[in-house]
Design an enzyme around this catalytic site. Structure first.
Site, PDB file in Angstrom:
ATOM      1  CG  HIS A   1      -1.948   1.053   1.264  1.00 34.66           C
ATOM      2  ND1 HIS A   1      -3.153   0.924   1.916  1.00 34.66           N
ATOM      3  CD2 HIS A   1      -1.954   2.314   0.733  1.00 34.66           C
ATOM      4  CE1 HIS A   1      -3.846   2.042   1.793  1.00 34.66           C
ATOM      5  NE2 HIS A   1      -3.128   2.913   1.085  1.00 34.66           N
TER       6      HIS A   1
ATOM      7  CG  HIS B   1      -1.272   6.171  -2.596  1.00 34.53           C
ATOM      8  ND1 HIS B   1      -2.420   6.012  -3.337  1.00 34.53           N
ATOM      9  CD2 HIS B   1      -1.563   5.710  -1.355  1.00 34.53           C
ATOM     10  CE1 HIS B   1      -3.370   5.495  -2.567  1.00 34.53           C
ATOM     11  NE2 HIS B   1      -2.872   5.291  -1.358  1.00 34.53           N
TER      12      HIS B   1
ATOM     13  CD  GLU C   1      -7.608   6.632   4.429  1.00 34.14           C
ATOM     14  OE1 GLU C   1      -8.129   6.580   3.292  1.00 34.14           O
ATOM     15  OE2 GLU C   1      -6.543   7.249   4.673  1.00 34.14           O
TER      16      GLU C   1
ATOM     17  CG  HIS D   1      -7.629   3.408  -0.494  1.00 36.83           C
ATOM     18  ND1 HIS D   1      -6.927   2.818  -1.508  1.00 36.83           N
ATOM     19  CD2 HIS D   1      -6.735   4.194   0.194  1.00 36.83           C
ATOM     20  CE1 HIS D   1      -5.664   3.228  -1.440  1.00 36.83           C
ATOM     21  NE2 HIS D   1      -5.523   4.047  -0.427  1.00 36.83           N
TER      22      HIS D   1
ATOM     23  CG  ASP E   1      -1.620   5.697   2.698  1.00 29.62           C
ATOM     24  OD1 ASP E   1      -1.873   5.420   1.512  1.00 29.62           O
ATOM     25  OD2 ASP E   1      -2.454   6.251   3.450  1.00 29.62           O
ATOM     26  CG  ASP E   2      -0.027   8.961   0.494  1.00 28.47           C
ATOM     27  OD1 ASP E   2       0.071   8.889  -0.736  1.00 28.47           O
ATOM     28  OD2 ASP E   2      -1.059   8.640   1.117  1.00 28.47           O
TER      29      ASP E   2
HETATM   30  N1  ADE Z   1      -4.519   8.746  -1.998  1.00 34.09           N
HETATM   31  C1  ADE Z   1      -3.302   8.801  -1.467  1.00 34.09           C
HETATM   32  N2  ADE Z   1      -3.332   8.420  -0.191  1.00 34.09           N
HETATM   33  C2  ADE Z   1      -4.616   8.104   0.104  1.00 34.09           C
HETATM   34  C3  ADE Z   1      -5.282   7.625   1.257  1.00 34.09           C
HETATM   35  N3  ADE Z   1      -4.647   7.400   2.407  1.00 34.09           N
HETATM   36  N4  ADE Z   1      -6.606   7.430   1.183  1.00 34.09           N
HETATM   37  C4  ADE Z   1      -7.247   7.671   0.055  1.00 34.09           C
HETATM   38  N5  ADE Z   1      -6.667   8.105  -1.060  1.00 34.09           N
HETATM   39  C5  ADE Z   1      -5.359   8.326  -1.047  1.00 34.09           C
HETATM   40 ZN    ZN Z   2      -3.714   4.760   0.426  1.00 36.07          ZN
END
Ligand code: ADE
Ligand code: ZN
Length: 339
Positions: A18, A20, A201, A198, A279-280
């Protein structure tokens, strides 16, 4: 309680499921690409960029994340972005990565699908050859955009189908249930693509049920709100449907107030196939190794817990069975001497 060190975590071979790629755009590369492409950012300095990374929820992050992605214009930019992430993988001993990309973030600005995917693919091939990191691409549809835009994106992707393993669903969750994309996911599956989404969340457990029943996903991305629905937990446990959990992301986006409140360990105790992801990472203060380390501290995870999480990362991957077995054996071989 044994203290787990960063170097022990590094020793564990891991997969990341996971991530991005646009969320791995660090401030330095953002500035460099803004200069190279003559794009005016609203930030004057690296400190300005870092100071902007204070989020109150998912949407407040997404606004800044889409703003940053504007600096990605040419094939070389997508190559550099992906290569930089792979170098971080090497540092953290991430040996396999299943990477999300958001084509609509770029095609909506006039950057072609071909430019985006060709740059990434070149870096991934080089990563395989030179760093020994295997990878798959997962193409995400932005759920705040209409179904027609997702269908157009799927059309654009078809000439590159052999480079794409699965489709996913990301962006603003609340108000955009998985049901909105049932038809485009069906079309993608008919083309042989796997599906993930997703869900849970910020959104309710019903969105997780929809992702499972209508989108026929193989994994749920995040899914931490599944804990609110005992029937759902039972279903996820029985079917061993993986949840790709992202602890530092959940902390930064205020899904949990404190990392000590995170339900990762509770999900493990309930027999759910969970693993840790970043994630990011450029926005949330840590790459995969940092996520493992911070969770180990906050949740008092044992070495055996961390090994389970690393094992789960391969078991839940889309790797072929023989490759999964090879990775699970690698964990045993590299880590048997540890504690
Ligand atoms: N795009 C990038 N990170 C995300 C996240 N945590 N939830 C939804 N979309 C995303
Ligand atoms: Zn994500």
């Amino acid at each position: 309680m044994n203290f787990i060190s960063r170097s022990q975590i590094k020793k564990l071979p891991k997969a990341e499921l996971h991530l991005h790629i646009e969320g791995s755009l660090g401030p330095e590369l953002m500035m460099k690409l803004a200069k190279r492409n003559k794009i005016k950012l609203k930030y004057q300095s690296l400190d300005d960029i870092r100071a902007a990374y204070q989020f109150s929820n998912l949407q407040s992050f997404l606004d800044i994340y889409y703003e940053g992605a504007q600096v990605l214009v040419c094939e070389e930019d997508f190559f550099d972005l992906t290569w930089e992430y792979l170098l971080r993988c090497k540092e953290d001993n991430v040996v396999h990565a299943e990477i999300f990309f958001d084509p609509q973030t770029h095609t909506e600005r006039g950057v072609s699908f071909n430019t985006v995917i060709t740059g990434m693919k070149r870096a991934l091939d080089q990563g395989n050859r030179e760093l020994g990191i295997s990878s798959y691409l997962i193409m995400c549809f932005l759920r705040h955009l209409p179904e027609t835009s997702a269908f157009k994106t799927l059309e654009e992707a078809l000439p590159f189908k052999s480079w794409i393993k699965a489709v996913g669903l990301d962006s603003s969750e609340l108000g955009h249930p998985p049901s909105k994309f049932a038809r485009v996911f069906e079309a993608a599956r008919e083309h042989g693509l796997l599906a993930v989404a997703h869900a849970g969340e910020e959104g309710p457990p019903e969105y997780i049920w929809e992702a499972l029943e209508l989108l026929k996903v193989r994994r749920i991305d995040h899914g931490v709100r599944s804990m609110e629905d005992p029937k759902l937990i039972q279903y996820l446990q029985q079917k061993q449907i993986p949840l790709t959990v992202c602890p530092l992301s959940n902390l930064k986006l205020k899904v949990f107030k404190d990392l000590r409140d995170h339900n990762l360990k509770k999900l493990m105790n309930a027999g759910i196939l969970v693993m840790i992801n970043s994630d990011d990472p450029a926005y949330f203060g840590g790459y995969l190794g940092d996520n493992y380390f911070e969770c180990a501290k906050a949740l008092a995870l044992s070495w055996e817990d961390l090994k389970t999480l690393a094992r789960n990362s391969f078991s839940a991957s889309f790797l072929p069975d023989d490759e999964k077995t090879r990775m699970l054996n690698l964990i045993e071989r590299t880590c048997s001497d540890h504690m």
